[in-house]
Design a protein around this motif. Structure first.
Motif, short mmCIF file in Angstrom:
data_model
loop_
_atom_site.label_atom_id
_atom_site.label_comp_id
_atom_site.label_asym_id
_atom_site.label_seq_id
_atom_site.Cartn_x
_atom_site.Cartn_y
_atom_site.Cartn_z
N SER A 50 6.88 -75.05 -12.65
CA SER A 50 7.10 -74.90 -11.04
C SER A 50 7.62 -73.62 -10.66
N LYS A 51 6.55 -73.22 -9.39
CA LYS A 51 7.37 -72.12 -9.31
C LYS A 51 8.46 -71.48 -8.67
N GLU A 52 9.10 -71.90 -7.86
CA GLU A 52 10.34 -71.11 -7.76
C GLU A 52 11.42 -72.70 -7.49
N TYR A 53 12.93 -72.16 -8.78
CA TYR A 53 13.63 -73.11 -9.22
C TYR A 53 15.25 -72.79 -8.93
N LEU A 54 16.03 -73.39 -7.97
CA LEU A 54 16.85 -73.27 -7.59
C LEU A 54 17.75 -74.39 -7.94
N CYS A 55 18.95 -73.78 -8.79
CA CYS A 55 19.91 -74.66 -9.82
C CYS A 55 21.76 -73.41 -9.50
N HIS A 56 22.14 -74.29 -10.34
CA HIS A 56 23.80 -73.74 -10.10
C HIS A 56 23.91 -72.53 -11.15
N ARG A 57 24.93 -71.59 -10.98
CA ARG A 57 25.18 -70.22 -11.70
C ARG A 57 24.91 -70.40 -13.55
N GLY A 58 25.90 -71.26 -13.76
CA GLY A 58 25.56 -72.00 -15.03
C GLY A 58 24.60 -72.55 -15.27
N CYS A 59 23.85 -73.10 -14.57
CA CYS A 59 22.58 -73.81 -14.90
C CYS A 59 21.43 -72.87 -15.32
N LYS A 60 20.91 -71.40 -14.79
CA LYS A 60 20.06 -70.64 -15.06
C LYS A 60 19.80 -70.16 -16.17
N PRO A 61 20.92 -69.12 -16.50
CA PRO A 61 20.50 -69.07 -18.03
C PRO A 61 19.90 -69.94 -19.01
N GLY A 78 28.70 -75.48 -4.12
CA GLY A 78 29.72 -75.60 -2.35
C GLY A 78 29.20 -74.48 -1.33
N ASP A 79 27.94 -74.02 -2.29
CA ASP A 79 27.14 -72.59 -1.15
C ASP A 79 26.35 -74.07 0.09
N SER A 89 23.12 -78.77 -0.60
CA SER A 89 24.41 -77.29 -1.08
C SER A 89 24.28 -78.41 -2.34
N LEU A 90 24.51 -77.41 -3.95
CA LEU A 90 25.38 -77.77 -5.13
C LEU A 90 27.22 -78.19 -4.81
N HIS A 91 27.13 -79.27 -6.09
CA HIS A 91 28.55 -79.97 -6.33
C HIS A 91 28.41 -80.42 -8.13
#
Length: 345
Positions: A50-61, A78-79, A89-91
């Motif tokens: 995929s071109k772009e991924y949005l995820c939680h901070r802990g998921c990125k690495p 919560g952002d 928003s992610l929870h």
């Protein structure tokens, strides 16, 4: 196909995955898309291309480890983010480190995509957060009444006692655990009785990435071809399912094997896996947890995916909850083949 309403639903189920048409993005797509929101880094939910991924901070690495370089947008739980007018928003999902539920709100309609989740707080993955919504997409990996987990601390006590018994009898202890999620929990459990835990490269890779990202996890000693056999006598070793029964395990003899998986709730599974011990430690909700999560959302519609979705949705309908069975490409097994490889092993 899955809806009685003539109104366009906020999420539709397509050949690419869960699609939010108003926002023009996908959640955990199984084919490459322009914009993907990822619930967690397991291979059946996070796929390359995929071109772009949005995820939680802990998921990125973990996504970077598994998928390589790419365009990643990390956010905190919560952002609030608006994507083409859809409030996103992610929870916390409580499944593994960095795992999230995705909440979508648009024109007064609220949907929640759970991804995978467990309702018992494991102390490292974030506590599952029930979210009120109109429609809830839930997994059902263990959606049968026979799956009823013991408390984590009881399982941890049993695991530590088993390891100590092996030591006294002169055996190494090999714990088979998925490299993302289960292995981190097992390492925390066993760090209470030892200062040195050995690990297969797949597990060592994931653990080190998480430690470098600021997560308070035990340090693991990576096993390499140069690791002396004598050093491993009586050792505690973490290995992924892909290593079980392989030639890689020969150097640990004599050893006993313990499998950490919710499937160990059924005794026959331990016999079929030829394991010395089975620990029903799962990163998924059990039957009671699934029902509790569904109830706490207050959702008018439930969509059950991967696992025992037919039985689970049928039971909900019998209880007066409007539920639908949805077939997806997400794994219906708790353990997938590990994709965090290690070329030196």
């Amino acid at each position: 196909m899955y809806f009685e309403s003539t109104l366009q639903p906020l999420i539709t189920f397509t050949e690419y995955g869960l699609f939010c048409q108003p926002g023009n993005f996908y959640i955990d797509p199984w084919l490459p898309v322009d914009k993907a929101i990822i619930t967690h880094a397991h291979s059946d939910h996070a796929r390359w291309g995929s071109k772009e991924y949005l995820c939680h901070r802990g998921c990125k690495p973990l996504l970077e480890l598994r998928l390589g370089a790419g365009t990643y947008q990390p956010v905190e739980w919560g952002d609030i983010i608006y994507v083409n007018g859809v409030r996103v928003s992610l929870h916390p999902a409580g499944h593994i480190i960095g795992s999230s539920q995705v909440r979508l709100e648009y024109q007064g309609e609220t949907w929640v995509v759970s991804g995978d989740y467990k309702t018992e707080d494991d102390g490292i993955s974030g506590a599952f957060e029930p979210i009120r919504c109109h429609s809830f997409i839930t997994e059902s990996t263990f959606g049968l009444p026979i799956y009823d987990w013991e408390p984590q601390e009881k399982i941890y006590d049993d695991m530590r006692s088993w390891v100590q018994g092996n030591r006294e009898s002169g055996f190494a202890s090999i714990l088979i655990a998925y490299s993302l999620g289960k292995a981190q929990r097992v390492s925390v459990c066993l760090s209470a009785i030892t200062e040195k835990i050995y690990a297969h490269g797949a597990i060592a890779n994931a653990q080190e990435i998480l430690r470098q990202s600021g997560f308070n996890l035990p340090s693991l000693t990576r096993i390499t071809p140069e690791t002396p056999r004598e050093e491993l006598k009586g050792a505690i070793i973490l290995a992924p399912p892909s290593a079980d029964g392989s030639s890689w395990m020969r150097k640990f003899q004599p050893y006993r094997t313990g499998i950490c998986s919710g499937w160990m709730q059924v005794r026959g599974n331990r016999r079929r896996r030829n394991a010395d011990a089975g620990f029903a430690l799962s990163d998924h909700a059990d039957w009671k947890g699934l029902l509790k999560a569904v109830h706490e959302t207050g959702a008018e519609k439930i969509f059950a995916t991967h696992g025992f979705q037919s039985a689970f949705s049928r039971y909900l309908n019998e209880q007066g909850v409007k539920a639908y069975e949805v077939k997806t490409d997400y794994g219906d097994m708790e353990e997938e083949n590990d994709s965090v490889g290690d070329s030196t092993i």
